[in-house]
Every structure is written in structure tokens, then in C-alpha cells.
Scaffold this active site. Structure first.
Site, short mmCIF file in Angstrom:
data_model
loop_
_atom_site.label_atom_id
_atom_site.label_comp_id
_atom_site.label_asym_id
_atom_site.label_seq_id
_atom_site.Cartn_x
_atom_site.Cartn_y
_atom_site.Cartn_z
CB THR A 247 -0.81 0.01 1.33
OG1 THR A 247 -1.67 -1.11 1.34
CG2 THR A 247 -1.62 1.25 1.54
NE ARG A 275 -8.86 -7.33 3.12
CZ ARG A 275 -7.78 -6.57 3.15
NH1 ARG A 275 -7.46 -5.82 2.12
NH2 ARG A 275 -7.00 -6.57 4.21
N GLY A 277 -9.93 -3.56 3.16
CA GLY A 277 -9.06 -3.56 4.32
C GLY A 277 -9.19 -2.24 5.05
CG ASP A 278 -5.60 -0.82 6.82
OD1 ASP A 278 -5.52 -1.49 5.77
OD2 ASP A 278 -4.60 -0.36 7.38
N GLY A 301 -4.51 -5.09 7.37
CA GLY A 301 -5.69 -4.23 7.42
C GLY A 301 -6.69 -4.66 8.47
N1 ASP Z 1 -3.36 -2.49 4.61
C1 ASP Z 1 -3.62 -3.04 3.29
C2 ASP Z 1 -4.88 -3.83 3.34
O1 ASP Z 1 -5.13 -4.49 4.33
C3 ASP Z 1 -2.54 -3.88 2.79
C4 ASP Z 1 -1.16 -3.40 3.06
O2 ASP Z 1 -0.94 -2.31 3.47
O3 ASP Z 1 -0.22 -4.13 2.85
O4 ASP Z 1 -5.57 -3.86 2.35
#
Ligand code: ASP
Length: 413
Positions: A247, A275, A277-278, A301
Site C-alpha cells: 500500500t 473485501r 481492508g483498512d 488491514g
Molecule cells: N493495509 C492493506 C490492506 O489491508 C494492505 C497493506 O498495506 O499491505 O488492504
């Protein structure tokens, strides 16, 4: 039945009452503002911090800051470089797809000067989702759009429809389908008490080294058959065995005390369709409070959402912590949640990038890497550089889902 006159009279009385109410609220708000904590000082220099992959575009963002441009435009300019890059398979175009082979992107942003925010989740076919999140902020009365609605809005705003799956990412997905797709993200998840905690052994048992070698050979052959170029084959196998996360988060502040942040991602490789994530969650993947600072996250996430990481960091700084302390404290909260199953922590990658309004900054990580290869983040305050993240623990996280001890348990070659 009430008459027209009653209605008008009632409305006038109502408006007078509302006027009084508004006045009272204004007085209360002014009183509250007096006791409200904020960090007064602005940074002495313009500054941008980001995850390590931001190093490629950080000059662009810094140029925008130096020429007096907007802090959010500067942050997005850094993220856009990765969104446009087909070789960054964790963000934008070329991102690794979900389990169905479809790239889905997430992003959010917060603009300090106006205290506005925008976010999009699960977007297909539009590459620059950070700009799309900014468009949600600027052109709608909403904060978050997801899926088809976000896409439809994007086309209305003139974003082009593009196939985001590069040939390379498609082949890595096929390799996963053929060799590892029985190791997926269906439950139970890591946090679930039913999740089988692997014993405290290395991810790749040395006793089975030979078996692993056979497995790698088998996967290499498959990669070759799929047309994955020789120099990328080991990297492709690595991505299949260790579903990568990745990310970009960027926070930017100027000497006027303006500050903004953004995060953009293709999320977790091989995730379930839909899905999020965060990264698109304001308060988890990114949070900016112009009174206090800006913070963002990369990594696990699912874990970060549960501690509202970026927001919690800002609140920690509001209560007096430095950028570093604020970030480490949130990592410790995650550790605390795993008190009963500490070995599971080995599977959690979590990094925070923190910029306080006065220019104090830090990058912290659950795992700080090795002395030879410490985990890094990018900084530009006139000098562009990578700095070490402060690790709560030394070393690197293991991959999740964990590799079975017996490699033959994964789709038998
Ligand atoms: N935080 C991101 C997610 O969960 C993935 C990442 O940062 O590696 O989608």
C-alpha cells in the site's frame, strides 16, 4: 385540522426557537474550542513522509509543497506515481487481484485545511482511486462510495475505464490458482480462537528443506509454462507462497501549518471479492486532524481496523505523546489483543507513518527488520531519504496464512 395561518405562525415560532438554539450551540462551541487541545506550532520546513515505496514519487509531492500548492494535492501526487506504475503490484494499475482474478482498489484521503474527507472501496477498472476519493470529497455530499456506485461516479467525473490486470499480475494469479488456491482467505481468520496456531517453528522447517526444494522446482516449472519471465519467476513464487500486502500512505505538511494525508492500495493479494481492508477506512488506514497531525498505515488491514490505528495515533498525540510514542502505543494495543495467543503476532505486519502538526515525525513497525535489512519509510523535507522504522520487535513477520509444515499438504504436485 390546522389552518394555513396556524402553519405559518407555527413555522415562525419554530424558526425563532431554532435561531435561539443555534445561538446557544455557537456559545457552547466557542467555550468548547477554548478548552480544546491542539498543537499550535507549524513545522519549520515543508515535509512529506510516506511508506518506503513513496520514495519514487516524493519529489513530485515536494515540488507541489515548495511552490505553495495544496498539501493533499502534494500527498496524492506521490501516491499517483505508484498507482500508475505497473511494477508496483500492491497499488493501482498492475495490483495483484482478488481470488477471482479481478483487481479491486481502495483509497481514502483527508484534507486538513477544510477538514473534509473522501474514500472509495472495492473499485474496479479505475486506476487512480486516490484522485477518485478526492473527487468524492470535492463533488459529493458523501464521504465514502464503494463498488459499482464508486465506479459509476468515477466515469461521470471523467475517469477512464481501464483493465487494471497486467499480464504479469494475471500470470502470478494463475500460478496461485494452480498451486496454492486451497490456502485462501476464507475463515477462520488469524484472530479467531479456532485458528490453528502453528507451533513455534520456523515457517519453512529446515528438516523438510529437500521437500521444499522439490516444491519450488515444481512451482518454477509451472511458472515457466505460464510464460512468467525467468528473472521474475522466484518473485512470482514468493508472492504465491506469501500473499503480499502493500500500500502507499503519504502525509504532507507545510510551514503554514496545513496538513493532509492519503492512502491507496490494491489490498491483500487473493482476497475475497468485495473485501475492504483498512486503507479506505478513515480513522484506520489514514486520519488527519489539522489541529494535531496526520497518520496512516500499511500492513495487516484487519488488525488495524480493530484498533482504528490512524485515529488512535492522532488521539495519543493530542494527549501529549510524540509521533513515535503514539505509534508504538497502538502497536502495543494489537499485542495486547493477542495476549492469549502471542505466537500469532509473528504473522502480523503493521506499519504506521506519523507526522505531527509541528513537524515531529516517525515510522513505527511491529517488526523492525534485521540489522542488515531494516524496515524503512520515506521522508522529504528538502532532503529526500529513507529512514529506519522503529520496530517494536526485531526481525520480520512470518507470512500469513502460514505455510503448512508439510509442503505436500498444499495442492500436491
Ligand atoms: N493495509 C492493506 C490492506 O489491508 C494492505 C497493506 O498495506 O499491505 O488492504
Amino acid at each position: 385540522m390546522s389552518s394555513r395561518r396556524d402553519f405559518i405562525a407555527g413555522t415562525i415560532i419554530g424558526s425563532v426557537a431554532l435561531g435561539l438554539e443555534a445561538q446557544t450551540t455557537r456559545v457552547q462551541a466557542t467555550q468548547a474550542a477554548k478548552t480544546y487541545t491542539w498543537i499550535g506550532a507549524a513545522p519549520r520546513k515543508n515535509i512529506i513522509i510516506s511508506s518506503a515505496n513513496g520514495i519514487h514519487g516524493i519529489d513530485k509531492g515536494y515540488e507541489i509543497l515548495s511552490s505553495g500548492g495544496d498539501t493533499l494535492d502534494a500527498a496524492i501526487a506521490v501516491g499517483k506515481v505508484q498507482e500508475d506504475d505497473p511494477n508496483d503490484d500492491s497499488v493501482g494499475y498492475g495490483g495483484l487481484p482478488n481470488e477471482d482474478g479481478v483487481v479491486e482498489l481502495d483509497s481514502c484521503c483527508m484534507h486538513g485545511p477544510t477538514r473534509m474527507a473522501g474514500s472509495v472501496g472495492g473499485v474496479r477498472n479505475i486506476k487512480n482511486v486516490s484522485l477518485l476519493a478526492q473527487a468524492v470529497m470535492q463533488h459529493t455530499a458523501h464521504v465514502m462510495l464503494v463498488g459499482q456506485g464508486a465506479e459509476k461516479f468515477g466515469y461521470a467525473m471523467g475517469f477512464p475505464k481501464e483493465n487494471l490486470l497486467t499480464d504479469r499480475s494475471r500470470k502470478v494469479w494463475l500460478l496461485w490458482k494452480e498451486t496454492m488456491s486451497n490456502q485462501d482467505w476464507w475463515g477462520p481468520g488469524l484472530a479467531d480462537p479456532r485458528y490453528p496456531v502453528p507451533p513455534d517453528t520456523p515457517a519453512m522447517p529446515t528438516s523438510s528443506a529437500e521437500v521444499w526444494q522439490q516444491r519450488i522446482d515444481w512451482m518454477t516449472e509451472k511458472a515457466a509454462r505460464l510464460g512468467i519471465e525467468p528473472e521474475f519467476r522466484m518473485a512470482a513464487i514468493e508472492r504465491v507462497l506469501n500473499p503480499p500486502t502493500g500500500t502507499i500512505h503519504v502525509s504532507a505538511a507545510n510551514t503554514k501549518g496545513e496538513i493532509s494525508g492519503m492512502t491507496t492500495t490494491s489490498g491483500l493479494a487473493w482476497k475475497l471479492a468485495g473485501r475492504c481492508g483498512d486503507s479506505p477506512i478513515i480513522g484506520a488506514g489514514c486520519y488527519t486532524d489539522p489541529d494535531i497531525g496526520s497518520a496512516g498505515a500499511t500492513g495487516s488491514g484487519e488488525e488495524n481496523i480493530k484498533v482504528a490505528g490512524a485515529h488512535t495515533i492522532i488521539e495519543n498525540m493530542r494527549h501529549g505523546m510524540s509521533a513515535k510514542e503514539a505509534g508504538l502505543d497502538v502497536l502495543r494495543r494489537i499485542v495486547h489483543a493477542y495476549e492469549k495467543f502471542p505466537t500469532k503476532l509473528r504473522y502480523i505486519s503493521m506499519k504506521y507513518y506519523i507526522l505531527r502538526r509541528d513537524g515531529d515525525y516517525a515510522g513505527v513497525s511491529m517488526w523492525g527488520g534485521t540489522p542488515e535489512k531494516p524496515a524503512k519509510f520515506a521522508v522529504h523535507d528538502g532532503a529526500k531519504r529513507l529512514e529506519n522504522l522503529v520496530g517494536l520487535y526485531p526481525g520480520n513477520p512470518l507470512t500469513f496464512p502460514p505455510q503448512p509444515k508439510d509442503p505436500y499438504k498444499i495442492n500436491t504436485p
